[in-house]
Enzyme design. Structure first.
Site, PDB file in Angstrom:
ATOM      1  N   ASP A 177      10.048 -12.268  73.639  1.00 52.78           N
ATOM      2  CA  ASP A 177       9.485 -13.497  73.079  1.00 52.78           C
ATOM      3  C   ASP A 177      10.672 -14.450  73.041  1.00 52.78           C
ATOM      4  O   ASP A 177      11.569 -14.287  72.211  1.00 52.78           O
ATOM      5  CB  ASP A 177       8.934 -13.260  71.674  1.00 52.78           C
ATOM      6  CG  ASP A 177       8.312 -14.532  71.098  1.00 52.78           C
ATOM      7  OD1 ASP A 177       8.792 -15.631  71.450  1.00 52.78           O
ATOM      8  OD2 ASP A 177       7.361 -14.434  70.313  1.00 52.78           O
ATOM      9  N   HIS A 178      10.678 -15.420  73.939  1.00 49.27           N
ATOM     10  CA  HIS A 178      11.914 -16.185  74.114  1.00 49.27           C
ATOM     11  C   HIS A 178      12.292 -16.967  72.849  1.00 49.27           C
ATOM     12  O   HIS A 178      13.436 -17.354  72.681  1.00 49.27           O
ATOM     13  CB  HIS A 178      11.852 -17.095  75.349  1.00 49.27           C
ATOM     14  CG  HIS A 178      10.914 -18.242  75.203  1.00 49.27           C
ATOM     15  ND1 HIS A 178       9.587 -18.144  75.490  1.00 49.27           N
ATOM     16  CD2 HIS A 178      11.124 -19.510  74.808  1.00 49.27           C
ATOM     17  CE1 HIS A 178       9.016 -19.302  75.259  1.00 49.27           C
ATOM     18  NE2 HIS A 178       9.921 -20.149  74.853  1.00 49.27           N
ATOM     19  N   HIS A 240       4.826 -16.405  68.906  1.00 44.01           N
ATOM     20  CA  HIS A 240       5.992 -17.207  68.510  1.00 44.01           C
ATOM     21  C   HIS A 240       6.008 -17.530  67.008  1.00 44.01           C
ATOM     22  O   HIS A 240       6.999 -17.292  66.321  1.00 44.01           O
ATOM     23  CB  HIS A 240       6.035 -18.530  69.271  1.00 44.01           C
ATOM     24  CG  HIS A 240       6.052 -18.373  70.759  1.00 44.01           C
ATOM     25  ND1 HIS A 240       6.749 -17.379  71.398  1.00 44.01           N
ATOM     26  CD2 HIS A 240       5.470 -19.092  71.739  1.00 44.01           C
ATOM     27  CE1 HIS A 240       6.586 -17.495  72.699  1.00 44.01           C
ATOM     28  NE2 HIS A 240       5.812 -18.522  72.933  1.00 44.01           N
TER      29      HIS A 240
END
Ligand code: NAD
Length: 484
Positions: A177-178, A240
């Site tokens: 999950d960047h 996110h």
């Protein structure tokens, strides 16, 4: 300030989907930047693996173009670009068939770290995992990196986890999950657990509420059919925003180690209360004078998918009982910004009387743009005329405070890929975390589907539907203004 670059062990990194959009925009430019930073050992090798027929030199041209387009000023250094391209090769491969696998095996060298980046549609994850196993590439030194979306509900996430678990242990699986790779997100942990200042106040007794906003100015772009099948809840909140919520709300882990951190995050997700329908606001951007609306963008005139979502949540545990968390995310809003805002309670008694007005400490943690933090503190308004109070921000924009090094270190993907090579899973989601997030999300989606809830239209370039403002106003609060 000079940042320390610690080279990683030598590795072979295979990018399945090496010709795709994500590889071109993020993964390859990110790797190039790490190369320029001196983090890659001389033997490191990057193998693009995708369906297109191409040889090594064709792929190097593709990589060079990606670097020039997306790697920023470093791409002007021809010697560095050349040096990086020497590390790159290509194998044409069929994830669903036998073509290319023996060639791939011949390129992957023994006694090195092997990382396999699944930058392909999730429907191919099982095939690739299976073939890596069949070709003897799923040994204990191998790691796999999987991209979002990780499932579309609890059942599909469980199935995906089970598929990967057939051939890989949990310690080999890196669910990316960047958002977790962003500098400020890690700083959030440093600020909370590295200072004595905040932690004593970090609870329901002192915090009035917390806001988490991820706002975009763009619409669904070319992802219309994908987006219309998922919406803001699946695309942004379940992953996110949930990760940000966990980091802001979790208990201090005993150590900054992968399972210690992830255990604490999981406890937050499991403590989330079900969300009441009147604490949910869904919206769709309307058409404007000169731009199509959501339904035109996704070519579905009867779409009920949300491009905006605001929620009021409660975490039922000792620390947070009674403190609401407000989450909002949406497309085509007035600014592109990601921000976590901790609003502290009023001082218990004002010695300055009612005329001094109401003043609060607010800690705002900005993920984008201009990663940094501000802390609003109350001071005396300068000048004569009695004791008037004013709130001023103590501003710490990292690029200002730490110099250009900080600015250059902001790309999340490159940091996360280097963590994979190091074998550090702290910033990656564990299987049970993802499943717990879906277990919380599914009934909310089922609820609005059963109610045939119709998203509220909202103006492009604004702050979302009126109801989202009401969600706050009802509680005597307001959203922090969206500022880019
Ligand atoms: P893309 O469609 O641009 O690229 C897909 C890649 O997969 C291509 O390289 C193609 O050759 C390869 N491929 C397709 N079928 C194959 C097969 N049978 N065998 C071997 N290779 C095959 O997709 P993308 O946008 O790069 O996305 C890749 C993954 O990353 C997806 O899971 C997506 O959801 C995820 N993701 C993408 C982005 C983004 O910004 N593009 C952001 C977050 C997550």
């Amino acid at each position: 300030m000079v940042s320390r670059v610690i080279p990683v062990d030598s590795f072979d990194l295979v990018i399945f989907g090496g010709t795709g959009d994500l590889a071109r925009r993020k993964i390859l430019p990110g790797l190039f930047r790490r190369f320029c930073a001196g983090q890659m050992p001389p033997e490191a090798q990057i193998v693009g693996a995708a369906r297109s027929e191409m040889d090594d030199s064709g792929y190097r041209e593709f990589v060079a173009e990606a670097i020039h387009e997306f790697a920023g000023p470093l791409s002007e250094d021809a010697a560095q670009v050349e040096g990086f391209l020497e590390r790159v090769c290509y194998v044409a491969i069929d994830a669903k068939g036998e073509a290319g696998w023996e060639e791939l095996k011949s390129k992957v060298r023994e006694d090195l770290v092997h990382a396999f980046y699944f930058s392909v549609a999730p429907s191919l994850f099982g095939d690739i995992a299976e073939r890596l196993h069949l070709h003897g590439l799923a040994g204990d030194e191998s790691r796999i990196v999987v991209e979002k979306p990780f499932g579309k509900d609890l059942d599909s996430a469980r199935e995906l986890n089970a598929t990967l678990a057939k051939h890989f242990d949990e310690h080999q699986i890196y669910r990316i999950d960047h958002y977790l790779g962003k500098e400020t997100v890690q700083n959030l942990m440093a600020v909370r657990f590295g200072n004595v200042l905040f932690e004593p106040l970090w609870n329901a007794q002192y915090v009035d509420h917390i806001q988490i906003t991820v706002a975009e100015t763009v619409g669904v772009g070319g992802r219309g059919s994908y987006y219309d099948a998922s919406g803001a809840m699946r695309d942004m909140v379940q992953n996110h925003l949930m990760q940000l919520l966990c980091l802001i709300a979790m208990e201090p882990p005993a150590k900054f180690e992968p399972d210690a951190v992830r255990d604490e995050k999981l406890k937050v997700i499991r403590a989330l209360e079900p969300v009441e329908p009147y604490h949910i606001v869904r919206g769709q951007y309307d058409k404007s004078k000169d731009a199509p609306g959501y339904r035109q963008d996704v070519e579905n005139p009867r779409s009920f998918t949300e491009s905006f979502l605001a929620l009021k949540l409660h975490i039922s545990n000792w620390r947070w009982a009674g403190t609401p968390f407000y989450l909002r995310t949406g497309k085509k809003l007035k600014a592109r910004t990601s921000e976590i805002v901790v609003v502290f309670k009023d001082a218990p008694h004002s010695i300055f009387g009612a005329d001094a007005g109401r003043h609060r400490n607010v800690l705002a943690i900005r993920l984008q743009p201009n990663e940094g933090m501000t802390l609003d503190v109350t001071i005396k308004e300068p000048g004569p005329g009695g004791m008037r109070l004013v709130d001023v921000p103590l501003d710490m924009t990292f690029a200002d405070a730490l110099g250009p090094e900080a600015e250059q270190a902001t790309e999340a993907y490159e940091r996360l890929i280097m963590d994979v090579i190091r074998g550090n899973q702290t910033l990656f989601m564990r299987g049970d975390e993802v499943e717990a997030a879906w277990a919380w999300t599914d009934p909310i989606i089922a609820g609005w589907t059963a109610r045939s809830d119709v998203p509220k239209p909202y103006d492009q370039g604004g702050s979302g539907p009126e109801d989202s403002l009401m969600l706050m106003h009802r509680d005597g609060r307001r959203w922090r203004e969206l500022k880019g």
